[in-house]
Write a protein that holds these residues in place. Structure first.
Motif, short mmCIF file in Angstrom:
data_model
loop_
_atom_site.label_atom_id
_atom_site.label_comp_id
_atom_site.label_asym_id
_atom_site.label_seq_id
_atom_site.Cartn_x
_atom_site.Cartn_y
_atom_site.Cartn_z
N ARG A 83 0.82 -1.22 0.00
CA ARG A 83 0.00 0.00 0.00
C ARG A 83 0.85 1.27 0.00
O ARG A 83 0.64 2.15 -0.86
CB ARG A 83 -0.96 0.00 1.19
CG ARG A 83 -1.73 1.31 1.31
CD ARG A 83 -2.81 1.27 2.36
NE ARG A 83 -3.53 2.55 2.40
CZ ARG A 83 -4.70 2.74 2.99
NH1 ARG A 83 -5.28 1.73 3.62
NH2 ARG A 83 -5.27 3.92 2.97
N ALA A 86 2.39 1.79 -3.41
CA ALA A 86 1.42 2.18 -4.43
C ALA A 86 1.03 3.65 -4.28
O ALA A 86 0.91 4.39 -5.26
CB ALA A 86 0.18 1.29 -4.34
N GLU A 87 0.84 4.09 -3.05
CA GLU A 87 0.51 5.49 -2.80
C GLU A 87 1.67 6.40 -3.21
O GLU A 87 1.45 7.50 -3.75
CB GLU A 87 0.17 5.69 -1.33
CG GLU A 87 -1.13 5.01 -0.91
CD GLU A 87 -1.39 5.09 0.58
OE1 GLU A 87 -2.57 5.14 0.98
OE2 GLU A 87 -0.41 5.12 1.36
N ASP A 89 3.83 5.74 -5.59
CA ASP A 89 3.86 5.75 -7.05
C ASP A 89 2.88 6.78 -7.61
O ASP A 89 3.20 7.53 -8.54
CB ASP A 89 3.52 4.37 -7.60
CG ASP A 89 4.67 3.39 -7.46
OD1 ASP A 89 5.80 3.83 -7.20
OD2 ASP A 89 4.43 2.17 -7.60
N ILE A 90 1.67 6.79 -7.06
CA ILE A 90 0.65 7.74 -7.52
C ILE A 90 1.12 9.18 -7.29
O ILE A 90 0.97 10.06 -8.14
CB ILE A 90 -0.68 7.49 -6.80
CG1 ILE A 90 -1.38 6.26 -7.39
CG2 ILE A 90 -1.60 8.70 -6.90
CD1 ILE A 90 -1.94 6.45 -8.78
N HIS A 98 -1.40 10.81 -13.82
CA HIS A 98 -2.28 10.77 -12.65
C HIS A 98 -3.73 10.96 -13.07
O HIS A 98 -4.64 10.32 -12.51
CB HIS A 98 -1.87 11.85 -11.65
CG HIS A 98 -2.56 11.73 -10.33
ND1 HIS A 98 -3.81 12.26 -10.09
CD2 HIS A 98 -2.19 11.13 -9.17
CE1 HIS A 98 -4.17 12.00 -8.85
NE2 HIS A 98 -3.21 11.31 -8.27
N TRP A 135 -4.81 4.94 -6.41
CA TRP A 135 -3.68 4.10 -6.02
C TRP A 135 -4.06 2.63 -5.94
O TRP A 135 -3.18 1.76 -5.96
CB TRP A 135 -3.08 4.57 -4.69
CG TRP A 135 -3.97 4.44 -3.49
CD1 TRP A 135 -4.80 5.38 -2.97
CD2 TRP A 135 -4.09 3.29 -2.63
NE1 TRP A 135 -5.45 4.89 -1.86
CE2 TRP A 135 -5.02 3.61 -1.63
CE3 TRP A 135 -3.50 2.02 -2.62
CZ2 TRP A 135 -5.39 2.72 -0.62
CZ3 TRP A 135 -3.86 1.13 -1.63
CH2 TRP A 135 -4.79 1.47 -0.64
N VAL A 138 -2.67 0.76 -8.89
CA VAL A 138 -1.24 0.46 -8.77
C VAL A 138 -1.03 -0.71 -7.81
O VAL A 138 -0.20 -1.59 -8.05
CB VAL A 138 -0.46 1.69 -8.29
CG1 VAL A 138 1.03 1.38 -8.21
CG2 VAL A 138 -0.71 2.87 -9.22
#
Length: 259
Positions: A83, A86-87, A89-90, A98, A135, A138
């Motif tokens: 998690r 992924a956050e 990456d966003i 985005h 996210w 991802v």
């Protein structure tokens, strides 16, 4: 599937979704953002429960649905920090990228709020789908790939290296290709061996629940044939993705069209 019109929030102009004879969705829109929105809407219509499973597997909440047997898999996912990564990456994406994830998430949520039928598994498990966030997409990608490949072989090689030492290990035929570095956690041999053993045990417990997302494969391949060797005169490009069979398959075909 459905026929007719439906009014939802989040699109800039009308979006047309039609199904061909194979059930494949074709999304036509006047903007790129609306195309991604349409993809999210159709994905929720076709694969919402699969998306639910992957999302929960990634963030470590699948045990809330499946019960105690899924705890080991949830522990592993949280230990892997899927998690937070992924956050992150966003947050690092360009504005354009985005916006694609935002539009897709809006499409998923539009389906959730449309009143159209949910996957039957929700009623069977008493689960209510949470809104889809950018996210999440991802995170789903990460959980589908974080254990894909040869991690079992890597753990085995690390254990062998610890047992027989670098000189004997260098003579093995099954070691990694020449020039490849085998990394071990820092610390004394006993502590490292204990760490690897504990990690292997956790993975063994988790894969019993994660199933298809832990495919043990040697890698994929792709190849091309020149048009001079093809009866049509046109080149052929093929890809063979080494994945185990699961139902529904991880692959999902869709056609998007926008100016």
């Amino acid at each position: 599937m459905m026929d007719g019109k439906i009014v939802v929030n989040g699109v800039h102009s009308p979006v047309t979704i039609r199904r061909d004879g194979w059930g494949i969705a074709h999304v036509d829109s006047s903007t790129e953002a609306d195309a991604w929105f349409g993809q999210g809407f159709v994905a929720a219509q076709d694969r919402l429960w699969q998306m639910e499973f992957d999302r929960r597997s990634a963030i470590g909440t699948w045990a809330e649905v499946a019960g105690p047997t899924a705890v080991a898999a949830d522990v592993l996912s949280r230990r892997l920090n899927l998690r937070p990564s992924a956050e992150a990456d966003i947050a690092a994406m360009s504005v354009e990228t985005h916006s694609m994830f935002e539009a897709y998430a809006s499409g998923v949520n539009a389906y959730l709020g449309s009143g159209l039928p949910l996957a039957p598994e929700y009623a069977l498990t008493g689960t209510v789908p949470a809104p889809w966030e950018p996210w999440h997409s991802v995170a789903v990608f990460r959980v589908r790939h974080v254990l894909m490949g040869v991690w079992q072989q890597k753990i085995a090689q690390a254990e062998i290296l610890l047992r027989i030492g670098p000189d004997a290990y260098a003579k093995l035929d099954q070691r990694s290709p020449a020039g490849t570095t085998t990394l071990l956690p820092p610390g004394r041999d006993g502590a490292v061996r204990s760490l690897i053993a504990r990690g292997a045990a956790e993975l063994a417990d988790a894969i019993a629940v994660l199933g298809p997302v832990t495919s043990f494969e040697g890698g994929s391949n792709s190849w091309a044939v020149h048009g001079s060797r093809v009866t049509t005169g046109k080149p052929v490009v093929c890809n063979d993705s080494h994945r185990r069979l699961d139902v529904p398959t991880v692959y999902w075909q869709i056609h998007l069209s926008s100016p």
